[in-house]
Scaffold this motif. Structure first.
Motif, short mmCIF file in Angstrom:
data_model
loop_
_atom_site.label_atom_id
_atom_site.label_comp_id
_atom_site.label_asym_id
_atom_site.label_seq_id
_atom_site.Cartn_x
_atom_site.Cartn_y
_atom_site.Cartn_z
N UNK A 190 0.83 -1.20 0.00
CA UNK A 190 0.00 0.00 0.00
C UNK A 190 0.87 1.26 0.00
N UNK A 191 1.93 1.25 0.80
CA UNK A 191 2.81 2.42 0.87
C UNK A 191 3.44 2.69 -0.50
N UNK A 192 3.87 1.63 -1.18
CA UNK A 192 4.51 1.79 -2.49
C UNK A 192 3.55 2.41 -3.51
N UNK A 193 2.30 1.96 -3.51
CA UNK A 193 1.32 2.54 -4.43
C UNK A 193 1.07 4.01 -4.13
N UNK A 194 0.96 4.34 -2.83
CA UNK A 194 0.76 5.74 -2.46
C UNK A 194 1.98 6.58 -2.84
N UNK A 195 3.17 6.02 -2.63
CA UNK A 195 4.41 6.71 -2.93
C UNK A 195 4.52 7.04 -4.43
N UNK A 196 3.99 6.13 -5.26
CA UNK A 196 4.01 6.35 -6.71
C UNK A 196 2.96 7.36 -7.17
N UNK A 197 2.00 7.65 -6.30
CA UNK A 197 1.00 8.65 -6.65
C UNK A 197 -0.42 8.15 -6.73
N UNK A 198 -0.66 6.86 -6.45
CA UNK A 198 -2.03 6.34 -6.48
C UNK A 198 -2.81 6.88 -5.29
N UNK A 199 -4.04 7.26 -5.54
CA UNK A 199 -4.92 7.76 -4.48
C UNK A 199 -6.19 6.92 -4.37
N UNK A 200 -6.33 5.93 -5.24
CA UNK A 200 -7.46 5.00 -5.20
C UNK A 200 -6.92 3.61 -5.54
N UNK A 201 -7.49 2.58 -4.93
CA UNK A 201 -7.06 1.19 -5.15
C UNK A 201 -8.28 0.32 -5.42
N UNK A 202 -8.22 -0.43 -6.52
CA UNK A 202 -9.21 -1.46 -6.80
C UNK A 202 -8.51 -2.80 -6.60
N UNK A 203 -8.99 -3.59 -5.66
CA UNK A 203 -8.37 -4.87 -5.36
C UNK A 203 -9.31 -6.01 -5.74
N UNK A 204 -8.72 -7.18 -5.99
CA UNK A 204 -9.52 -8.37 -6.23
C UNK A 204 -8.88 -9.54 -5.49
N UNK A 205 -9.68 -10.56 -5.21
CA UNK A 205 -9.14 -11.72 -4.50
C UNK A 205 -10.15 -12.85 -4.47
N UNK A 206 -9.64 -14.08 -4.48
CA UNK A 206 -10.49 -15.26 -4.45
C UNK A 206 -11.03 -15.50 -3.04
N UNK A 207 -12.26 -15.99 -2.97
CA UNK A 207 -12.91 -16.26 -1.68
C UNK A 207 -13.74 -17.52 -1.79
#
Length: 291
Positions: free
Chosen positions: A74-91
């Motif tokens: 999460x820190x790396x994405x914020x550091x690169x400039x992302x301000x929104x995250x869309x995540x996916x995962x199996x359940x």
């Protein structure tokens, strides 16, 4: 003109398919105060939007759910400039109506993890973020809007029980999770969602139902190999649909980053420690979280 950078977190299959659709691709090896993320972050453009993809489990699925470097991711994405995250995962599904192959836009979590770094602020001071609504309502609404024309079978809400793993649930635990009000069981959404909130990022999660959890007995006439093949097929169907959904989301004209969103102001009232008591070097190191 490129407008915004949106982070996408998922598995290898989703990442490979998404990367093939990106233009002007760059590969970023990032270091953070929490170490390296799971792997390189692939940044490219889709339409007029920049996209940063991160494989949660790393190349070759090297990290199990308890070992994923969630804080670094999460820190790396914020550091690169992302301000929104869309995540996916199996359940696994805890509800009859959520069939294998379905997608669920998660709105709530029950966190049963206990071995993972669940905050950026250990040793920093007392920082308490609101988590009553742990996903971004605005992003969820946009996901559901773009899903309607696609015909994808999708559920508009669901409570995700995140267990530590790596073992799956006992049948007694699975029945307990249902009694708690859980709709889905997985191992990767926490502390990812909590860290995204601490990073003041809008976060949405699309869950991919691969099978029913063990509360629902398997067909005794089917052997283990048949059941595994069914699970893989269900997951592939869900992954294909998730890719269609995320591609539709990333190409919609609706802004996915909104500075007026409550998610983007999560730290305004969260730091309780006297600023004079906070280590200056730690302030500098964690500065990207406050941007």
């Amino acid at each position: 003109m490129v407008k915004e950078l949106v982070g996408v977190i998922g598995g290898t299959g989703l990442g490979d398919a998404l990367a093939a659709k990106l233009a002007r691709v760059e590969r970023h090896e990032v270091q953070t105060p929490f170490g390296a993320p799971s792997g390189p972050i692939i940044v490219g453009t889709l339409g007029d939007r920049r996209v940063a993809f991160l494989n949660r489990h790393g190349p070759g699925h090297r990290f199990g759910p308890g070992d994923v470097p969630y804080a670094a991711n999460i820190f790396a994405l914020k550091q690169l400039g992302a301000r929104a995250v869309i995540a996916s995962g199996a359940v696994g599904s805890l509800r009859e109506e959520i069939a294998p192959g379905d997608l669920v836009v998660v709105d709530q979590f029950i966190d049963k993890t206990f071995r993972r770094t669940g905050t950026f602020f250990g040793g920093y001071g007392a920082v308490h973020c609101e988590m009553a609504d742990p996903t971004c309502d605005r992003l969820r609404a946009t996901l559901l809007d773009v899903a309607r024309p696609t015909g994808i079978r999708i559920h508009s809400q669901g409570t995700y029980v995140c267990m530590e793993g790596p073992q799956f649930s006992t049948r007694a635990e699975s029945k307990m999770h249902r009694a708690w009000g859980g709709d889905l069981i997985g191992m990767t959404a926490m502390p990812e969602a909590k860290l995204a909130r601490e990073a003041q990022m809008c976060y949405a999660l699309v869950a991919l139902a691969s099978d029913y959890d063990c509360w629902r007995p398997h067909d005794p006439a089917k052997g283990k190999q048949t059941l595994i093949e069914e699970i893989i097929s269900n997951l592939q169907t869900a992954t294909d649909n998730c890719l269609r959904l995320i591609e539709a989301l990333l190409t919609v004209q609706t802004p996915l980053v909104c500075e007026d969103c409550a998610c983007r102001k999560a730290l305004e009232m969260a730091v309780w420690t006297d600023p004079k008591q906070i280590d200056a070097a730690r302030k500098v190191g964690l500065a990207p979280l406050f941007e």
